[in-house]
Every structure is written in C-alpha cells, then in structure tokens.
Design a protein around this motif. Structure first.
Motif: not given
Length: 281
Positions: A198, A98-99, A116, A96, A200, A190
């Motif tokens: 937000e 995430f930014s 997270i 995974y 993806d 990321a």
C-alpha cells in the motif's frame, strides 16, 4: 390540565445532557406584544409603501451545488486499478488513481472505483453528485434496470447502493469511453504500477517539449555570394585556382609545397563548398 414544559423528546434531551453537566433550557415563545413593540419602536416612513404580496416559495429555495465524478476501473493479468476524476462546481479538476492489492474482473474494478469515489465524496461533504461511467452493465445495475445475477458483484452492488442512499441527490449516467478518457488513463496507470504494501507514489504530468517541432525549426542560411572561377596569375598552366580550395574543403587535401599549403588553408577559411558550388562566406 396544562402540558409540562419538558415533555416527550425535550425531556429525553434534558436527561441525556445531565450526564455532561449541560442544562437544557427550552426556548420561550415570542408573544405578539413583542412584535408590536418592535414595530412601534422602528416605525416605517410615511412615504414608503408596504408590499402587499408576500414572498413566494422560490425566494426561500437554496440552489443545490452538484459535483461531477468520472470513474473507471481496469483489470489486467498482473494488476488492477481505479481512476477517479472529480469536477468541482466551479470547473476545477481533482484526479485520483488507486491500485488494488488483489486481482479482480473488470466489472469488480468498476464497482470498486465507484465505491471509492462515493467514499471520497462523503468525506468532502458533497451532497449532490452526478457520476459518469463507460460500463453499461454497471450503470444499468446501479439504476435498477438490470438485476445483479453474478454472486461476486452482489456485495459490491449492495455497498454502492448503501453509500448512494446517504446523498441528497445522486445519479449515475453512461458515457462513451472516449469521453471518459482521463479516468480510463488513470485506471490503466494504476493497474500497470501496482505497488505492494500500500505504498504511494506521486506522478507529475507536465506539458513540455525537449526540442521544438520539426516544422517550427528555423533553418540556418549562409549569407553568401557565388564567386567566379578564374585562372591563377602565378601558374597559368594549372587548373582553376579554386580547385585546391575545393579539394581542401571537400577531401582535406592540400598542396605538397608548404608555402602553397599555408596559403590554401588560409584562403579556405573564407569559402564554403556546398552542392558542387563554391561560396564565399
């Protein structure tokens, strides 16, 4: 005085269930006569010996299933991100990335990545987790070896400890950055691809060569024979008869005479001039 059937906690459950039209029926105790009747109905053969030793506690223990989590955080001037890599008990890999929508420090990014990862673990109903991180500060703070003195890290530390308390078994260990390369690469990716609103995106990583490596290339060899130069019978005073062919192949020159020009061009198709040597194809 006998104790009522519905007492204490059972009575409370019965009242709560009554609002939903659910009737609580307590389980009746199994009398010894029922066990005796069962053994009488299902007798053991005479030639079967009954074991005298009862099973020990090891028979009733359930083996815990432990997942692994590699996490890392990255902070840059124009972005921050987190990278997570889950290793399933069977050896599968779940990555995974995430930014973060706001800039932060490296330590905050590490804590966010861990939080997270814990939230994902709880959603996947993981009971036992072994986490790995390449930040000694974060690992030692989570294990209680270091006190959290930075006011910015305190809320993240408290949130992480609260999520850790919901696992049956969890431990955080320190590893070298070289052994955490997958999570580190995802975190940096990321941070570099920080997206607004937000959104993806899906990134596919494949192993494929557009061209074979240079050492694997097979050179093309020409099956050729070296010819011996000789004088032309038609014009003995001229130079070697191979010279017009060489000049045509090397410089594109051909004789002025149309008949000789056609002859040279026709014969040149059967030869190859390479490294100052004329070869016949």
């Amino acid at each position: 005085m006998s104790k009522p059937v519905l007492s204490g906690r059972k009575a409370k459950w019965s009242l709560l269930h009554s609002d939903f039209e659910i009737k609580f029926v307590p389980q009746k105790a199994i009398k010894g006569q029922a066990l005796a009747d069962f053994l009488a109905t299902h007798p053991s053969p005479d030639n079967v010996e009954l074991p005298a030793d009862l099973p020990n506690e090891e028979v009733f223990t359930i083996e815990t299933v432990t997942w692994q989590l590699y996490f890392d955080g990255a902070a840059r001037r124009n972005g921050a991100g987190a990278g997570l890599v889950f290793i399933t008990p069977s050896g599968g890999l779940i990555p995974y990335s995430f930014s973060f929508l706001s800039l932060c420090s490296n330590n905050v990014a590490e804590y966010k990545a861990f939080i997270i990862g814990l939230e994902f673990s709880l959603k996947m109903h993981i009971d036992c987790l072994q986490a790995y991180c390449d930040s000694q500060l974060v690992v030692r703070q989570l294990n209680g070896q270091y006190a959290v003195r930075n006011a910015t890290l305190i809320p993240y530390h408290e949130g992480a400890k609260y999520l850790m308390s919901q696992f049956q078994g969890i431990h955080v260990s320190y590893i070298l950055r070289s052994k955490n390369d997958k999570a580190d690469a995802l975190a940096n990716l990321a941070a570099s691809l920080m997206l607004p609103d937000e959104r993806d995106i899906q990134i596919t990583i494949g192993e494929r060569y557009l061209l074979p490596p240079a050492i694997e290339r097979i050179e093309e060899f020409v099956d050729s024979n070296v010819i011996t130069a000789s004088k032309c019978d038609e014009e003995p005073d001229d130079l070697d008869c191979s010279l017009p062919i060489i000049e045509y192949l090397q410089h594109g020159k051909s004789p002025n005479d149309s008949r000789k020009k056609a002859k040279v061009r026709h014969r040149a198709t059967r030869f190859l001039y390479l490294n100052d040597t004329l070869y016949k194809r």
